[in-house]
Design a protein around this motif. Structure first.
Motif, PDB file in Angstrom:
ATOM      1  N   GLU A 324       0.837  -1.205   0.000  1.00 42.05           N
ATOM      2  CA  GLU A 324       0.000   0.000   0.000  1.00 42.05           C
ATOM      3  C   GLU A 324       0.875   1.260   0.000  1.00 42.05           C
ATOM      4  OE1 GLU A 324      -3.018   0.997  -0.245  1.00 42.05           O
ATOM      5  OE2 GLU A 324      -4.463  -0.451   0.547  1.00 42.05           O
ATOM      6  N   LEU A 325       1.966   1.229   0.757  1.00 41.55           N
ATOM      7  CA  LEU A 325       2.844   2.397   0.789  1.00 41.55           C
ATOM      8  C   LEU A 325       3.498   2.646  -0.566  1.00 41.55           C
ATOM      9  CD1 LEU A 325       4.598   2.096   4.277  1.00 41.55           C
ATOM     10  CD2 LEU A 325       2.678   3.569   3.617  1.00 41.55           C
ATOM     11  N   ALA A 326       3.856   1.584  -1.254  1.00 38.01           N
ATOM     12  CA  ALA A 326       4.452   1.740  -2.574  1.00 38.01           C
ATOM     13  C   ALA A 326       3.434   2.313  -3.563  1.00 38.01           C
ATOM     14  CB  ALA A 326       4.986   0.404  -3.076  1.00 38.01           C
ATOM     15  N   VAL A 327       2.183   1.918  -3.431  1.00 41.02           N
ATOM     16  CA  VAL A 327       1.125   2.483  -4.280  1.00 41.02           C
ATOM     17  C   VAL A 327       0.955   3.969  -3.976  1.00 41.02           C
ATOM     18  CG1 VAL A 327      -1.322   2.407  -4.869  1.00 41.02           C
ATOM     19  CG2 VAL A 327      -0.079   0.270  -4.484  1.00 41.02           C
ATOM     20  N   ALA A 328       0.941   4.308  -2.688  1.00 41.42           N
ATOM     21  CA  ALA A 328       0.809   5.714  -2.304  1.00 41.42           C
ATOM     22  C   ALA A 328       1.953   6.544  -2.879  1.00 41.42           C
ATOM     23  CB  ALA A 328       0.776   5.832  -0.781  1.00 41.42           C
ATOM     24  N   ARG A 329       3.152   5.994  -2.878  1.00 44.08           N
ATOM     25  CA  ARG A 329       4.295   6.723  -3.444  1.00 44.08           C
ATOM     26  C   ARG A 329       4.075   6.983  -4.935  1.00 44.08           C
ATOM     27  NH1 ARG A 329      10.478   4.432  -3.703  1.00 44.08           N
ATOM     28  NH2 ARG A 329       9.372   2.717  -4.737  1.00 44.08           N
ATOM     29  N   GLN A 330       3.534   5.994  -5.642  1.00 45.02           N
ATOM     30  CA  GLN A 330       3.265   6.193  -7.061  1.00 45.02           C
ATOM     31  C   GLN A 330       2.187   7.248  -7.283  1.00 45.02           C
ATOM     32  OE1 GLN A 330       4.998   4.768  -9.638  1.00 45.02           O
ATOM     33  NE2 GLN A 330       6.300   3.965  -7.998  1.00 45.02           N
ATOM     34  N   PHE A 331       1.131   7.199  -6.477  1.00 46.12           N
ATOM     35  CA  PHE A 331       0.041   8.157  -6.649  1.00 46.12           C
ATOM     36  C   PHE A 331       0.516   9.590  -6.424  1.00 46.12           C
ATOM     37  CE2 PHE A 331      -3.466  10.770  -5.142  1.00 46.12           C
ATOM     38  CZ  PHE A 331      -4.413  10.559  -6.132  1.00 46.12           C
ATOM     39  N   ALA A 332       1.402   9.763  -5.465  1.00 45.25           N
ATOM     40  CA  ALA A 332       1.857  11.106  -5.092  1.00 45.25           C
ATOM     41  C   ALA A 332       2.661  11.785  -6.191  1.00 45.25           C
ATOM     42  CB  ALA A 332       2.689  11.033  -3.814  1.00 45.25           C
ATOM     43  N   LYS A 333       3.047  11.053  -7.219  1.00 41.25           N
ATOM     44  CA  LYS A 333       3.888  11.634  -8.274  1.00 41.25           C
ATOM     45  C   LYS A 333       3.128  12.614  -9.163  1.00 41.25           C
ATOM     46  CE  LYS A 333       7.147   7.766  -8.553  1.00 41.25           C
ATOM     47  NZ  LYS A 333       7.705   6.705  -9.419  1.00 41.25           N
ATOM     48  N   THR A 334       1.805  12.561  -9.139  1.00 40.55           N
ATOM     49  CA  THR A 334       1.018  13.494  -9.944  1.00 40.55           C
ATOM     50  C   THR A 334      -0.135  14.037  -9.118  1.00 40.55           C
ATOM     51  OG1 THR A 334      -0.364  13.748 -11.922  1.00 40.55           O
ATOM     52  CG2 THR A 334      -0.332  11.581 -10.896  1.00 40.55           C
ATOM     53  N   ASP A 335      -0.491  15.270  -9.362  1.00 37.05           N
ATOM     54  CA  ASP A 335      -1.635  15.853  -8.665  1.00 37.05           C
ATOM     55  C   ASP A 335      -2.866  15.929  -9.567  1.00 37.05           C
ATOM     56  OD1 ASP A 335      -0.987  17.852 -10.425  1.00 37.05           O
ATOM     57  OD2 ASP A 335      -0.579  19.380  -8.904  1.00 37.05           O
ATOM     58  N   ARG A 336      -2.828  15.204 -10.666  1.00 41.39           N
ATOM     59  CA  ARG A 336      -3.901  15.262 -11.660  1.00 41.39           C
ATOM     60  C   ARG A 336      -5.272  14.929 -11.085  1.00 41.39           C
ATOM     61  NH1 ARG A 336      -3.932  12.223 -17.575  1.00 41.39           N
ATOM     62  NH2 ARG A 336      -6.100  12.698 -18.111  1.00 41.39           N
ATOM     63  N   PHE A 337      -5.304  14.028 -10.096  1.00 37.77           N
ATOM     64  CA  PHE A 337      -6.591  13.553  -9.593  1.00 37.77           C
ATOM     65  C   PHE A 337      -6.890  14.026  -8.166  1.00 37.77           C
ATOM     66  CE2 PHE A 337      -5.194  10.461 -12.782  1.00 37.77           C
ATOM     67  CZ  PHE A 337      -6.293  10.462 -13.629  1.00 37.77           C
ATOM     68  N   ASP A 338      -6.111  14.970  -7.657  1.00 38.43           N
ATOM     69  CA  ASP A 338      -6.280  15.394  -6.268  1.00 38.43           C
ATOM     70  C   ASP A 338      -7.711  15.839  -5.963  1.00 38.43           C
ATOM     71  OD1 ASP A 338      -3.618  14.863  -5.972  1.00 38.43           O
ATOM     72  OD2 ASP A 338      -3.044  16.867  -5.294  1.00 38.43           O
ATOM     73  N   ALA A 339      -8.329  16.536  -6.884  1.00 41.04           N
ATOM     74  CA  ALA A 339      -9.667  17.069  -6.639  1.00 41.04           C
ATOM     75  C   ALA A 339     -10.767  16.124  -7.081  1.00 41.04           C
ATOM     76  CB  ALA A 339      -9.832  18.412  -7.364  1.00 41.04           C
ATOM     77  N   HIS A 340     -10.405  14.885  -7.491  1.00 38.20           N
ATOM     78  CA  HIS A 340     -11.407  13.991  -8.074  1.00 38.20           C
ATOM     79  C   HIS A 340     -11.495  12.631  -7.391  1.00 38.20           C
ATOM     80  CE1 HIS A 340     -11.993  16.732 -11.500  1.00 38.20           C
ATOM     81  NE2 HIS A 340     -10.681  16.940 -11.397  1.00 38.20           N
TER      82      HIS A 340
END
Length: 484
Positions: A324-340
């Motif tokens: 899960e932490l590795a997935v979170a690290r990948q997600f944090a690389k872009t802010d494209r979906f922060d508001a969605h």
């Protein structure tokens, strides 16, 4: 049957009555019943009708439909969990029975625990030798596949001798990618996009949140409809057993059916390796809320599809090698979906959702996603996403303690392992912007001293695992991306 009433403890049998698919409307009907009670009709609607198939694919559609019928029955079976299971109009082989018994027993583990039930030895799917019959399906030119029609018997399941020899259908290279509106599926979607894999973002049900998130990907979308038998809600008011079912198993069967209908060769989920670990309950043992997101289900279901449905139908989780932490690290690389995006399960309910707020801030999913993302993104960004700093709220202590498995067991939710939560908090305790927050400070002063310092290191939890079903050529391209 108008005088039939639901009496949970008096019910003796659960019946798989029949299933059928109308290729002109895209509607599959899955029909069940208790004893001689009314038919419970569930529908699954796949957009894109009318569908047309050659003989080989039509036979595979029937096999996928039958599998969906058998797996989706868990939603109805759990209302009474009777001791007898009847499969009418067809036989199943031993491999199918083994798969189903594993799904029902393990997938209903939390349900059984919460209701004080022991389902071990109770769930037995009958195995019968296939009866001689033709392998045709539906009337010629009708566009209807009926998996239990007496006039046109369905193909019998593959025998033990035939197992492993489901035909290849020549499915086109294209992925149906499940989206749930959270961070995990978005990581998969972006990884496939980067590798130029053709994909259709797919979800089941009418969630506005998921639809909006899917639309924001800018990719082709597919929204599959599912309607439960309306009597189930009446049964609940009349004392039916209720609780968690293996939703991912049902959704996997729905998407596998859709893949065969659409002629595509991949069904992709985004379940990380942490999903394979459940809650350790004193006196009970391990109970895994997300068993059907785990490796045991993925490996069994994926193998079954290729041996019994279509040899070239690939089912896999793109994130299985990651924690899960590795997935979170990948997600944090872009802010494209922060508001969605939203990982708050309180927004998703069988009878509707509350889309006015994407984060409740008090449920285990909100707690865990906030904690998992915190080591990998600026604090201001994370607080902006969720709306407040959950780690600086003493009222949230019990919720985070459960994530840590500190004086409590892992919550019955789709959250990471306790060691991941402990490592995340240990990392935050070293950072000036986080270490003064009340729950981070409490962890550092009260909990961390009781733990082995080496076990609190976050780096080992970011390493990739070799256990997965990702096609080899794709994994070789993704390995570098997921390692960074």
């Amino acid at each position: 049957m108008s005088d039939w009433t639901f009496e949970r403890d008096a019910i003796r049998a659960f019946r798989f009555v029949r299933c059928g698919f109308d290729a002109q409307t895209g509607v599959a009907q899955l029909v069940y019943a208790f004893d001689d009670g009314p038919e419970l009709v569930e529908t699954v609607t796949v957009p894109g009708a009318p569908f047309a198939f050659d003989a080989a694919r039509e036979a595979a559609v029937q096999r996928a439909l039958r599998l969906l019928h058998l797996i989706a029955g868990v939603s109805n079976y759990k209302a009474a969990v009777p001791e007898e299971i009847r499969i009418e109009g067809e036989a199943i082989d031993a491999a199918t029975a083994t798969l189903l018994e594993g799904i029902y027993l393990n997938g209903l583990g939390e349900f059984a625990y919460r209701n004080g039930l022991d389902l071990r030895g109770r769930i037995r799917f009958p195995v019968s030798p296939p009866s001689p019959s033709g392998r045709g399906a539906g009337g010629e030119g009708t566009g209807i596949v009926d998996a239990t029609s007496e006039a046109e018997p369905s193909p019998q399941p593959l025998s033990e001798r035939e197992r492993g020899f489901a035909p290849a259908l020549g499915l086109r290279a294209h992925a149906l990618v499940a989206i749930g509106g959270g961070k995990d599926s978005l990581v998969s979607i972006e990884a496939l996009r980067a590798e130029s894999i053709e994909q259709t973002v797919t979800w089941i049900g009418g969630s506005q949140l998921i639809a909006a998130c899917a639309a924001h990907t800018g990719l082709p979308t597919l929204n599959i409809g599912r309607q439960l038998a309306p009597q189930l809600f009446d049964f609940n008011r009349q004392g039916a057993w209720n609780g968690h079912i293996p939703v991912t198993a049902v959704n996997s069967a729905i998407m596998a059916f859709a893949a065969v209908l659409l002629g595509v060769d991949q069904v992709v989920f985004s379940n990380e390796r942490s999903a394979s670990y459940g809650s350790l309950i004193p006196g009970t043992g391990e109970v895994n809320h997300q068993w059907s997101k785990g490796w045991a289900f993925e490996s069994a279901f994926g193998d079954y599809l290729q041996s019994h449905v279509a040899a070239d139908l690939h089912y896999y989780s793109l994130l299985r090698p990651l924690s899960e932490l590795a997935v979170a690290r990948q997600f944090a690389k872009t802010d494209r979906f922060d508001a969605h995006f939203s990982s708050c399960n309180r927004n998703f309910h069988i009878l509707g959702e509350r889309p006015t707020s994407r984060w409740c801030g008090v449920c285990p999913k909100c707690h865990f996603v906030f904690l998992a993302l915190a080591p990998f993104m600026p604090k201001t960004r994370l607080v902006g996403i969720v709306g407040r700093n959950l780690l600086d709220d003493a009222a949230q202590t019990a919720g985070f303690d459960a994530l840590l498995e500190y004086g409590d067991h892992k919550p019955f939710e789709c959250v990471g392992e306790g060691r991941e939560s402990r490592a995340a908090l240990a990392a935050l305790a070293q950072r000036p912007e986080w270490r003064e927050d009340v729950l981070v400070a409490r962890f550092a002063s009260e909990i961390a001293p009781q733990l082995d310092a080496d076990a609190l290191r976050i780096e080992p939890l970011l390493a990739l695992d070799g256990e997965h079903r990702i096609p080899a050529a794709l994994w070789e391209r993704l390995r570098v991306r997921f390692s960074a």
